[in-house]
Design an enzyme around this catalytic site. Structure first.
Site, PDB file in Angstrom:
ATOM      1  CG  HIS A 245       3.202   3.127   3.022  1.00  0.00           C
ATOM      2  ND1 HIS A 245       3.313   2.440   1.978  1.00  0.00           N
ATOM      3  CD2 HIS A 245       2.245   4.298   3.021  1.00  0.00           C
ATOM      4  CE1 HIS A 245       2.455   3.071   1.033  1.00  0.00           C
ATOM      5  NE2 HIS A 245       1.987   4.101   1.596  1.00  0.00           N
ATOM      6  NE  ARG A 268      -0.570   0.514  -2.912  1.00  0.00           N
ATOM      7  CZ  ARG A 268      -1.024   0.684  -1.814  1.00  0.00           C
ATOM      8  NH1 ARG A 268      -1.897   0.141  -1.519  1.00  0.00           N
ATOM      9  NH2 ARG A 268      -0.355   1.609  -0.773  1.00  0.00           N
TER      10      ARG A 268
END
Length: 583
Positions: A245, A268
Site C-alpha cells: 500500500h 485521497r
C-alpha cells in the site's frame, strides 16, 4: 455437531451469523484474546454496487460497472467466477449490514481504481471497526443467551486440520495449555500473511524482496490457515501477489517502526494530494495502489506527504482528528506554515496549487487524473502526514471455488473445508481495489456459511439415512432449518446485558498517581473517570500496543470515545478497571 469457524475477524463473524441464519450451530475459535483481527483497522469503507445509499445519491453504479473495474484491477489473474460473486453480491452485503445490524453506511466515496463512488461508510468511526464490532457483540450476546447454538473460544490456536479419507472432519487446537480435538466442517477465516516473519514464512518464500518493508498487519497474520490447508492437500494460488500500500503513516517519533498505521484511502478519495520533497505532484492520487506505490519508488523524492486542504479535511474530519491525536498527522493554519515545514519557499507551494487548479479547470492532468474535488487555496488550513509504502494485503491464498470450497492440488473441492476473507486467494487477482477487503470478508463469509450449512445438512441426512433414523426428528435436534426458537434466540440476543460493572469501593487515584505507570511493563490509563491497568491487555488490543502506549499514564478519554462505545470496557476489559479518578 457444529460448524467450526477458525478466525474471529469480519469474515469469520459473517460466516458465523450466516450459519445461525441457516439453522446450524457454531464453534468459533480465535487465537487472539480479542476478536476482530485486521478487519477493525479498515479505514475507508466497504464497496457495494446498486445500494440504496447510491440510489438516493443518484449514483449510476451497477454490478456490471463494478465487475469491469475489479477485473481491470485484477489484470491477468482475474477470476471471473469469483469476481462475479464479489461484485454481484456486494449490494446485498451492504444492505444486510444495514438491515441486520442497524449500521450507518450512508456516506459513499470514490477510491482509486473505481469509476463510480461506491465505498460506503458512516459519519464517524472507522467503518471496519464499526462493522466488525457490531457483528462481534451480537455473536457474543448469542453465546450467552444460546450457548447450545454458539460457542466462542478465545486464545484457542488451531494447529492442525483433521482429515479422514478425502474429507476434513475437524481441527486440533491448543487452549488453556491443553490440546483438544473437535469435529465438524471447517471454515478458515484466518487472514493473510503480510506479517509472516516466522521461520516458515510464506512472505519470505514467495516475496523475499519485500521482507524488510514495514507492515500494517497485526502479528497474528502469519498464514496459519494457508499452511494447515496446504498440509492436507489444499492448493495455494497467486502466493507471490502481495499488495504494498502506498500510504502507510510515518510516526515522526518512530520513523523506523516495523508496524505502521494505514492512512485511509478515503483521504485521497476526498481530494488529498501526494507531494514529494520538492513540493510537486508526481502521480494520479486515485490510481490503483500498486501503481501509486510504483510511482513513489520511481520518483525517489522522499519524504512524500499526503496533504489535505480545508474542504477535504472537513469532509473526513474525524479521520484527521484521530490521526492528529496519535501524532501521525499535523495541522497547519496556512500555506506559509506548510511551506516552512517542508523546507520550501512559499512561491514553490503556490505554484503547485496554481498548476493543480489549472488541471481542475481543464480536466487535463499530465498524470492522468480524471476525478477532482475542487480548486485549492494557498490561504487555507492543511492536514498533512508523511507517507511510506507498507505491506498491506495478500491477494494470494488458498484456491477456492465460487462456493468458497477449498480446492486441492488435483483441482477438486476438499469435502468439509471452506475459506473466506484474506486467506482465500484469487478473489482480487493481481491487485485489490480499496474498499473490497471488508466486502470480500462479508460476501465470502456469507457464501462459506451458506455452503458449510448445506454441507452439514447433507452429511447429517446421509448419516441419518445410513442409520435408518427419521430425518425430521434428527434435523430438528441438530438445529437445521430456521425455527421459531431460532428467531426467538436472535431477538433475545439483543436483550443480553453487558457484563456487570466491577464492584464498588474501588480505590481512588489522582492523575499524578496514574502518570507514574507509563511503561510497556506497567501501563495505566484513564477512561471516562475510571483508572485502568491495561498492562496485561496490551497483546490483545486489536489496534496494537502502540495505540495504548501513546496514552500511557494519561487520560485517554477523548481518543477512546472517538473510537469506542462506552460499554466496550465493561464488555471486554472489565478486569482492567482498578479504581476511579479522584477529582
Amino acid at each position: 455437531m457444529s460448524v467450526i469457524v477458525v478466525g474471529g475477524g469480519l469474515a469469520g463473524l459473517s460466516a458465523a451469523h450466516t450459519l445461525l441464519e441457516r439453522g446450524a450451530n457454531v464453534l468459533l475459535l480465535d487465537k487472539q484474546g480479542f476478536m476482530g483481527g485486521n478487519s477493525t483497522k479498515a479505514t475507508s469503507g466497504i464497496n457495494g454496487a446498486g445500494t440504496q445509499t447510491q440510489q438516493e445519491a443518484g449514483i449510476p453504479d451497477n454490478v456490471k460497472i463494478f465487475f469491469d473495474d475489479t477485473k481491470k484491477s485484477a489484470r491477468e489473474l482475474a477470476r471471473d467466477d469469483l469476481i462475479r460473486v464479489l461484485t454481484g453480491r456486494s449490494g446485498d452485503a451492504v444492505n444486510w449490514l444495514q438491515d441486520k445490524f442497524a449500521l450507518d453506511l450512508s456516506k459513499v466515496s470514490r477510491l482509486g481504481g473505481h469509476s463510480q463512488p461506491r465505498t460506503h461508510r458512516g459519519g464517524a468511526q472507522f467503518p471496519g471497526m464499526v462493522i466488525t464490532y457490531a457483528q462481534m457483540e451480537r455473536l457474543e450476546d448469542l453465546s450467552v443467551s444460546n450457548p447450545e447454538r454458539v460457542k466462542i473460544l478465545k486464545k484457542a490456536r488451531v494447529t492442525k486440520l483433521v482429515k479422514e479419507g478425502e474429507a476434513v472432519v475437524g481441527v486440533e487446537y491448543h487452549h488453556n495449555g491443553k490440546t483438544e480435538t473437535v469435529y465438524g466442517p471447517v471454515i478458515l477465516a484466518t487472514g493473510g500473511y503480510a506479517a509472516d516473519f516466522t521461520e516458515d514464512s510464506l512472505l519470505k518464500k514467495y516475496r523475499p524482496e519485500l521482507w524488510d518493508l514495514p507492515t500494517t498487519n497485526g502479528d497474528h497474520c502469519t498464514g496459519d490457515g494457508h499452511k494447515m490447508a496446504m498440509a492436507v492437500g489444499g492448493s495455494g494460488i497467486d502466493l507471490e501477489k502481495v499488495q504494498v500500500h502506498p500510504t502507510g503513516l510515518v510516526d515522526p517519533k518512530e520513523p523506523e517502526a516495523k508496524v505502521k498505521f494505514l492512512a485511509a484511502e478515503a483521504l485521497r478519495g476526498v481530494g488529498g494530494l501526494l507531494l514529494d520533497n520538492t513540493g510537486a505532484r508526481f502521480v494520479d492520487e486515485l490510481q490503483h495502489r500498486d501503481y501509486v506505490t510504483g510511482k513513489m519508488w520511481e520518483n525517489k523524492k522522499f519524504p512524500i506527504r499526503l496533504v489535505l486542504n480545508g474542504s477535504a479535511s472537513k469532509e473526513i474530519e474525524w479521520h484527521c482528528k484521530h490521526y492528529c491525536g496519535r501524532g501521525l498527522m499535523k495541522r497547519f493554519e496556512s500555506g506559509d506554515a506548510l511551506a516552512k515545514e517542508m523546507g520550501l519557499a512559499p512561491a514553490v507551494l503556490k505554484k503547485t496549487f496554481e498548476e493543480y487548479n489549472a488541471v481542475v479547470r481543464s480536466k487535463k492532468d499530465p498524470f492522468g487524473k480524471k476525478f477532482f474535488s475542487g480548486e485549492w487555496k494557498y490561504d487555507d488550513i492543511f492536514n498533512v502526514a508523511i507517507m511510506t509504502p507498507v505491506l498491506h494485503y495478500t491477494m494470494g491464498g488458498l484456491e477456492i471455488d465460487a462456493e468458497s470450497r477449498v480446492i486441492d492440488t488435483k483441482g477438486k473441492p476438499i469435502a468439509g473445508l471452506f475459506a473466506a476473507g484474506e486467506v482465500a486467494g484469487g478473489v482480487h487477482g493481481a491487485n485489490r481495489l480499496g474498499g473490497s477487503s471488508l466486502l470480500g470478508c462479508v460476501v465470502f463469509g456469507r457464501v462459506s456459511g451458506d455452503s458449510a450449512a448445506s454441507y452439514l445438512l447433507q452429511q447429517s441426512s446421509a448419516a441419518l439415512a445410513k442409520a435408518g433414523g427419521r430425518l425430521g426428528a434428527i434435523s430438528g435436534q441438530l438445529g437445521t432449518g430456521s425455527s421459531a426458537t431460532d428467531k426467538k434466540s436472535e431477538k433475545e440476543a439483543a436483550k443480553v446485558a453487558a457484563p456487570a460493572p466491577p464492584p464498588s469501593g474501588k480505590k481512588e487515584y489522582t492523575l499524578a498517581d496514574v502518570a507514574k505507570h507509563n511503561t510497556k511493563e506497567d501501563v495505566w490509563v484513564v477512561v471516562n473517570g475510571e483508572v485502568l491497568d491495561v498492562t496485561s491487555f496490551l497483546p490483545d488490543h486489536p489496534g496494537g500496543e502502540k495505540a495504548i502506549l501513546l496514552y500511557a499514564g494519561r487520560d485517554a478519554t477523548e481518543e477512546f470515545n472517538m473510537l469506542h462505545d462506552k460499554k466496550v470496557i465493561q464488555r471486554y476489559a472489565a478486569d482492567s478497571v482498578i479504581g476511579t479518578l479522584k477529582e
